[in-house]
Scaffold this motif. Structure first.
Motif, PDB file in Angstrom:
ATOM      1  N   LEU A 119      -3.395   3.886   8.350  1.00 60.66           N
ATOM      2  CA  LEU A 119      -2.209   4.081   7.493  1.00 60.66           C
ATOM      3  C   LEU A 119      -2.385   3.397   6.031  1.00 60.66           C
ATOM      4  O   LEU A 119      -1.872   4.230   5.086  1.00 60.66           O
ATOM      5  N   MET A 120      -3.081   2.299   5.967  1.00 62.64           N
ATOM      6  CA  MET A 120      -3.215   1.730   4.761  1.00 62.64           C
ATOM      7  C   MET A 120      -4.012   2.576   3.826  1.00 62.64           C
ATOM      8  O   MET A 120      -3.887   2.562   2.509  1.00 62.64           O
ATOM      9  N   SER A 171       0.470  -5.983   6.071  1.00 59.59           N
ATOM     10  CA  SER A 171       0.216  -4.450   5.837  1.00 59.59           C
ATOM     11  C   SER A 171       1.669  -3.665   6.130  1.00 59.59           C
ATOM     12  O   SER A 171       1.678  -2.552   5.632  1.00 59.59           O
ATOM     13  N   ILE A 200      -2.075   5.262   2.588  1.00 57.12           N
ATOM     14  CA  ILE A 200      -1.212   4.876   1.278  1.00 57.12           C
ATOM     15  C   ILE A 200      -1.950   4.847  -0.044  1.00 57.12           C
ATOM     16  O   ILE A 200      -1.428   5.049  -0.966  1.00 57.12           O
ATOM     17  N   ASN A 209      -6.470  -6.247   1.347  1.00 54.43           N
ATOM     18  CA  ASN A 209      -6.300  -4.741   1.170  1.00 54.43           C
ATOM     19  C   ASN A 209      -4.846  -4.364   0.970  1.00 54.43           C
ATOM     20  O   ASN A 209      -4.391  -3.601   0.326  1.00 54.43           O
ATOM     21  N   PRO A 224      -3.851  -1.853  11.062  1.00 59.28           N
ATOM     22  CA  PRO A 224      -3.202  -0.567  10.299  1.00 59.28           C
ATOM     23  C   PRO A 224      -3.920  -0.001   9.366  1.00 59.28           C
ATOM     24  O   PRO A 224      -3.607   0.511   8.470  1.00 59.28           O
ATOM     25  N   THR A 231      -2.699  -2.863  -2.067  1.00 58.05           N
ATOM     26  CA  THR A 231      -1.988  -1.362  -2.074  1.00 58.05           C
ATOM     27  C   THR A 231      -0.367  -1.735  -2.336  1.00 58.05           C
ATOM     28  O   THR A 231       0.184  -0.565  -2.642  1.00 58.05           O
TER      29      THR A 231
END
Lengths: 80, 136
Positions: free
Chosen positions: A22-23, B25, A26, B85, A19, B89
């Motif tokens: 996309l991460m 995620s 974001i 990560n 991902p 986020t």
């Protein structure tokens, strides 16, 4: 289209896999201001659907999905 | 209203740890609340001293070398980096299992700083209440 709307931030996530792009988008979105245009470049096959789905679900504006030379560019506007 | 996923990371193999990190995620992308609870071999993988051997999988053994090679060649981030990560986020909390920590003499300081706390199963189930639980 993107030639008309100049992104405030470009996230070059080419080479990263799901991902990752996309991460990264974001993350950039969280740091951006309302009204900012963010563009993400991706070579991952999931992003083309994943990113627009997230942009819509999160209540932001999808400006466009563009097939570029060997990658996809997705452009959004932070509306909240 | 965003939902909640609580993941039990019990297997210590890379395939499953990575699946858990990828799902975390995806849940972050959907603005969900995520609790990741490491126990058994999963917990051992969080030891700072890296004393636990990294094994790809107990399944599909003939494919192991090829898969490891692909992950390395294509610079796929490690499951731990992916989880870090996701945590940076979104709304992700990482816990170590108190039972395993006690049995193995593992303290919070022995574990990667990604771990927020060591909690018992009662607390974990209480945190998970009202959401989905995944056992990986």
């Amino acid at each position: 289209m993107t030639d008309e709307v100049k992104p405030d931030k470009v996230v070059d996530a080419r080479g990263a896999f799901c991902p990752g792009p996309l991460m990264e988008l974001i993350k950039a979105y969280k740091q951006a201001k309302v009204g900012d245009v963010i563009s993400v470049y991706s070579t991952d096959s999931g992003t083309k659907k994943d990113a627009p789905a997230w942009i819509k679900k999160s209540g932001n504006e999808l400006i466009g999905v563009y097939d570029r030379d060997g990658y996809v560019e997705i452009v959004m506007k932070k509306s909240k | 209203m965003p939902g909640k996923i609580s993941i039990l990371m019990v297997s210590g193999t890379i395939d499953k740890l990575m699946a858990g990190a990828v799902i975390t995620s995806g849940a972050v992308a959907n603005d969900m609340e995520i609790n990741v609870f490491f126990s058994f071999f999963g917990l051992l993988n969080l030891k700072k001293d890296n004393s636990f051997p990294q094994t790809l999988s107990y399944e599909g053994v003939p494919m192991t070398d090829q898969m490891m090679k692909v992950l390395k060649e294509k610079n796929v981030p490690s499951w731990l980096d992916m989880l870090k990560n996701a945590k940076e986020t979104g709304n992700v909390k990482v816990y170590g299992c108190a039972l395993m920590a006690d049995l193995l003499g593992v303290k919070k300081d022995d574990l990667d700083p990604i771990v927020d706390d060591i909690v018992g199963v009662g607390e974990f189930v209480s945190m998970a209440e009202g959401g989905q639980i995944l056992f990986i």
